[in-house]
Design a protein around this motif. Structure first.
Motif, PDB file in Angstrom:
ATOM      1  N   TYR A 194      18.513  21.082 -58.171  1.00  0.00           N
ATOM      2  CA  TYR A 194      19.248  22.257 -57.712  1.00  0.00           C
ATOM      3  C   TYR A 194      18.299  23.258 -57.060  1.00  0.00           C
ATOM      4  CZ  TYR A 194      23.046  20.694 -60.829  1.00  0.00           C
ATOM      5  OH  TYR A 194      24.045  19.983 -61.438  1.00  0.00           O
ATOM      6  N   LYS A 195      18.764  23.855 -55.958  1.00  0.00           N
ATOM      7  CA  LYS A 195      17.916  24.851 -55.283  1.00  0.00           C
ATOM      8  C   LYS A 195      18.781  25.851 -54.531  1.00  0.00           C
ATOM      9  CE  LYS A 195      17.089  21.258 -51.861  1.00  0.00           C
ATOM     10  NZ  LYS A 195      16.151  20.259 -51.415  1.00  0.00           N
ATOM     11  N   VAL A 196      18.216  27.044 -54.353  1.00  0.00           N
ATOM     12  CA  VAL A 196      18.881  28.150 -53.670  1.00  0.00           C
ATOM     13  C   VAL A 196      17.854  28.796 -52.752  1.00  0.00           C
ATOM     14  CG1 VAL A 196      20.051  30.376 -53.951  1.00  0.00           C
ATOM     15  CG2 VAL A 196      20.342  28.597 -55.698  1.00  0.00           C
ATOM     16  N   LEU A 197      18.299  29.176 -51.541  1.00  0.00           N
ATOM     17  CA  LEU A 197      17.398  29.832 -50.582  1.00  0.00           C
ATOM     18  C   LEU A 197      17.929  31.236 -50.279  1.00  0.00           C
ATOM     19  CD1 LEU A 197      14.971  29.624 -48.624  1.00  0.00           C
ATOM     20  CD2 LEU A 197      16.492  28.527 -46.967  1.00  0.00           C
ATOM     21  N   VAL A 198      17.005  32.205 -50.274  1.00  0.00           N
ATOM     22  CA  VAL A 198      17.324  33.582 -49.877  1.00  0.00           C
ATOM     23  C   VAL A 198      16.392  33.945 -48.736  1.00  0.00           C
ATOM     24  CG1 VAL A 198      17.395  36.001 -50.611  1.00  0.00           C
ATOM     25  CG2 VAL A 198      17.949  34.194 -52.260  1.00  0.00           C
ATOM     26  N   HIS A 199      16.928  34.567 -47.673  1.00  0.00           N
ATOM     27  CA  HIS A 199      16.059  34.923 -46.552  1.00  0.00           C
ATOM     28  C   HIS A 199      16.248  36.373 -46.137  1.00  0.00           C
ATOM     29  CE1 HIS A 199      19.261  34.983 -43.475  1.00  0.00           C
ATOM     30  NE2 HIS A 199      19.781  33.951 -44.128  1.00  0.00           N
ATOM     31  N   GLY A 200      15.173  36.934 -45.597  1.00  0.00           N
ATOM     32  CA  GLY A 200      15.226  38.246 -44.965  1.00  0.00           C
ATOM     33  C   GLY A 200      15.404  38.070 -43.465  1.00  0.00           C
ATOM     34  N   GLY A 201      14.734  38.908 -42.704  1.00  0.00           N
ATOM     35  CA  GLY A 201      14.824  38.824 -41.242  1.00  0.00           C
ATOM     36  C   GLY A 201      14.654  40.169 -40.577  1.00  0.00           C
ATOM     37  N   GLY A 202      13.941  41.061 -41.263  1.00  0.00           N
ATOM     38  CA  GLY A 202      13.803  42.436 -40.789  1.00  0.00           C
ATOM     39  C   GLY A 202      13.208  42.589 -39.403  1.00  0.00           C
ATOM     40  N   LYS A 203      12.231  41.725 -39.084  1.00  0.00           N
ATOM     41  CA  LYS A 203      11.573  41.864 -37.774  1.00  0.00           C
ATOM     42  C   LYS A 203      12.538  41.529 -36.640  1.00  0.00           C
ATOM     43  CE  LYS A 203       6.959  41.296 -39.527  1.00  0.00           C
ATOM     44  NZ  LYS A 203       5.783  40.457 -39.703  1.00  0.00           N
ATOM     45  N   SER A 204      13.353  40.494 -36.847  1.00  0.00           N
ATOM     46  CA  SER A 204      14.344  40.127 -35.824  1.00  0.00           C
ATOM     47  C   SER A 204      15.375  41.236 -35.651  1.00  0.00           C
ATOM     48  CB  SER A 204      15.067  38.835 -36.214  1.00  0.00           C
ATOM     49  OG  SER A 204      14.149  37.779 -36.355  1.00  0.00           O
ATOM     50  N   ALA A 205      15.764  41.858 -36.777  1.00  0.00           N
ATOM     51  CA  ALA A 205      16.747  42.944 -36.712  1.00  0.00           C
ATOM     52  C   ALA A 205      16.172  44.146 -35.967  1.00  0.00           C
ATOM     53  CB  ALA A 205      17.180  43.348 -38.114  1.00  0.00           C
ATOM     54  N   THR A 206      14.900  44.446 -36.234  1.00  0.00           N
ATOM     55  CA  THR A 206      14.239  45.567 -35.556  1.00  0.00           C
ATOM     56  C   THR A 206      14.184  45.311 -34.051  1.00  0.00           C
ATOM     57  OG1 THR A 206      12.924  46.108 -37.506  1.00  0.00           O
ATOM     58  CG2 THR A 206      12.066  46.867 -35.397  1.00  0.00           C
ATOM     59  N   LYS A 207      13.830  44.074 -33.683  1.00  0.00           N
ATOM     60  CA  LYS A 207      13.722  43.714 -32.257  1.00  0.00           C
ATOM     61  C   LYS A 207      15.084  43.859 -31.563  1.00  0.00           C
ATOM     62  CE  LYS A 207      11.941  39.520 -30.785  1.00  0.00           C
ATOM     63  NZ  LYS A 207      10.961  38.457 -30.979  1.00  0.00           N
ATOM     64  N   MET A 208      16.131  43.367 -32.204  1.00  0.00           N
ATOM     65  CA  MET A 208      17.476  43.464 -31.630  1.00  0.00           C
ATOM     66  C   MET A 208      17.907  44.923 -31.509  1.00  0.00           C
ATOM     67  SD  MET A 208      20.288  42.349 -30.397  1.00  0.00           S
ATOM     68  CE  MET A 208      20.454  40.581 -30.614  1.00  0.00           C
ATOM     69  N   ALA A 209      17.631  45.712 -32.561  1.00  0.00           N
ATOM     70  CA  ALA A 209      18.014  47.131 -32.547  1.00  0.00           C
ATOM     71  C   ALA A 209      17.335  47.860 -31.378  1.00  0.00           C
ATOM     72  CB  ALA A 209      17.625  47.790 -33.873  1.00  0.00           C
ATOM     73  N   GLU A 210      16.049  47.605 -31.220  1.00  0.00           N
ATOM     74  CA  GLU A 210      15.297  48.275 -30.141  1.00  0.00           C
ATOM     75  C   GLU A 210      15.817  47.853 -28.769  1.00  0.00           C
ATOM     76  OE1 GLU A 210      11.348  47.212 -31.309  1.00  0.00           O
ATOM     77  OE2 GLU A 210      11.088  49.029 -32.538  1.00  0.00           O
ATOM     78  N   SER A 211      16.253  46.583 -28.652  1.00  0.00           N
ATOM     79  CA  SER A 211      16.731  46.082 -27.353  1.00  0.00           C
ATOM     80  C   SER A 211      18.032  46.760 -26.923  1.00  0.00           C
ATOM     81  CB  SER A 211      16.920  44.555 -27.399  1.00  0.00           C
ATOM     82  OG  SER A 211      18.122  44.229 -28.070  1.00  0.00           O
ATOM     83  N   ILE A 212      18.785  47.335 -27.904  1.00  0.00           N
ATOM     84  CA  ILE A 212      20.023  48.035 -27.530  1.00  0.00           C
ATOM     85  C   ILE A 212      19.881  49.553 -27.702  1.00  0.00           C
ATOM     86  CG2 ILE A 212      21.547  46.059 -27.936  1.00  0.00           C
ATOM     87  CD1 ILE A 212      22.282  47.294 -30.655  1.00  0.00           C
ATOM     88  N   GLY A 213      18.626  49.990 -27.801  1.00  0.00           N
ATOM     89  CA  GLY A 213      18.362  51.430 -27.785  1.00  0.00           C
ATOM     90  C   GLY A 213      18.419  52.143 -29.122  1.00  0.00           C
ATOM     91  N   LEU A 214      18.489  51.385 -30.226  1.00  0.00           N
ATOM     92  CA  LEU A 214      18.456  52.025 -31.543  1.00  0.00           C
ATOM     93  C   LEU A 214      17.007  52.181 -32.001  1.00  0.00           C
ATOM     94  CD1 LEU A 214      21.278  50.066 -33.445  1.00  0.00           C
ATOM     95  CD2 LEU A 214      21.452  52.315 -32.376  1.00  0.00           C
ATOM     96  N   VAL A 215      16.716  53.255 -32.721  1.00  0.00           N
ATOM     97  CA  VAL A 215      15.360  53.469 -33.236  1.00  0.00           C
ATOM     98  C   VAL A 215      15.385  53.198 -34.744  1.00  0.00           C
ATOM     99  CG1 VAL A 215      13.466  55.109 -33.495  1.00  0.00           C
ATOM    100  CG2 VAL A 215      14.942  55.225 -31.470  1.00  0.00           C
ATOM    101  N   PRO A 216      14.790  52.063 -35.176  1.00  0.00           N
ATOM    102  CA  PRO A 216      14.801  51.751 -36.613  1.00  0.00           C
ATOM    103  C   PRO A 216      14.052  52.814 -37.411  1.00  0.00           C
ATOM    104  CG  PRO A 216      14.185  49.829 -35.308  1.00  0.00           C
ATOM    105  CD  PRO A 216      14.152  51.008 -34.376  1.00  0.00           C
ATOM    106  N   GLN A 217      14.613  53.194 -38.550  1.00  0.00           N
ATOM    107  CA  GLN A 217      13.973  54.172 -39.432  1.00  0.00           C
ATOM    108  C   GLN A 217      13.619  53.507 -40.753  1.00  0.00           C
ATOM    109  OE1 GLN A 217      17.389  57.095 -38.994  1.00  0.00           O
ATOM    110  NE2 GLN A 217      15.708  58.478 -39.463  1.00  0.00           N
TER     111      GLN A 217
END
Length: 261
Positions: free
Chosen positions: A36-59
């Motif tokens: 049995y196994k379970v995977l948990v993932h983040g992805g903060g860097k991808s989210a930051t990149k996407m946010a910046e590409s649409i003009g949001l400033v990550p805080q």
């Protein structure tokens, strides 16, 4: 007393998610883990990149993301959509029957919106309860759950939730039924004495040594909440915690850090 079945719970983060070659190797290694196994993932860097590409400033405050309504849309799209489904597809290609989840799916992870006395974190959730029974059912039918860092409040609101914390809370919940080993995988070979020296892995950390390393400032910033989560998990029934590069999953000679009480 009946022996509990083992579960390997793994949280993947850091630069591995953003590197297609590393991610493919990690998912191949994860697929080879038996039982049995379970995977948990983040992805903060991808989210930051996407946010910046649409003009949001990550805080960020102390390494924690402030999640307003616009940023919540981005993290749901990236975590629960792009990253989660790509990982599930790659696991299927490795003959691992994975299924992707947010905390809202099957009411698997319910959270409370964070209420901080001085900081408005926005749509950020702190885990309140885990649907252990459904998780146990999924595992027993051969499904490998893949969780993104999104939960819900039970009233229709999605919440951004720290992936390390999700891994810790899932491990605690599952430890009531299973013998759980929690693995935190990232781009470094473990917890390091010297952040610039990958050979300086601290192979075993207990609470006494942890207090000493914090006092010496050898452990600081983002590693502190990760290790606080680890000791909290161990105190609540998780059997074993390892931190290191995903090489440790298949390479018996790889160095990594083991956390014990």
């Amino acid at each position: 007393m009946e022996n509990k079945k083992p579960v390997t719970l793994l949280k993947i983060g850091g630069n591995i998610i953003d590197n297609p070659t590393e991610l493919a190797q990690f998912l191949a290694d994860f697929s080879k883990i038996e039982g049995y196994k379970v995977l948990v993932h983040g992805g903060g860097k991808s989210a930051t990149k996407m946010a910046e590409s649409i003009g949001l400033v990550p805080q960020m405050i102390d390494g924690r993301r402030i999640t307003d309504a616009a940023m919540l849309d981005v993290v749901v799209m990236i975590y629960a959509g792009q990253i989660n489904k790509n990982m599930v597809a790659q696991l299927q290609a490795n003959s691992t029957n994975a299924m992707g989840f947010s905390g809202a799916d099957g009411n698997l992870i319910q959270s409370d919106k964070r209420n901080h006395p001085t900081i408005n974190y926005g749509f950020v959730g702190d885990v309140k309860k885990v649907n252990t029974q459904l998780l146990e059912t999924l595992l027993s039918t051969g499904i490998v759950p893949v969780f993104c860092a999104i939960t819900h409040d039970g009233k229709g609101q999605l919440l951004n939730t720290n992936a390390d914390t999700i891994a810790s809370e899932l491990a605690i919940a599952l430890s009531e039924v299973f013998d759980v080993t929690l693995n935190y995988c990232f781009e470094k070979p473990g917890v390091l004495y010297d952040a610039e020296d990958d050979a300086s892995v601290i192979e075993n950390i207990n609470q006494e040594l942890y207090s000493k390393l914090k006092a010496e400032k050898a452990i600081h910033s983002g590693m502190i909440p990760k290790l606080d989560n680890c000791f909290n998990s161990l105190s609540k029934g998780v059997q074993k915690i390892k931190i290191g590069h995903h090489r440790m999953l298949q390479d018996k000679t790889a160095l990594y850090t083991t956390i014990t009480l």
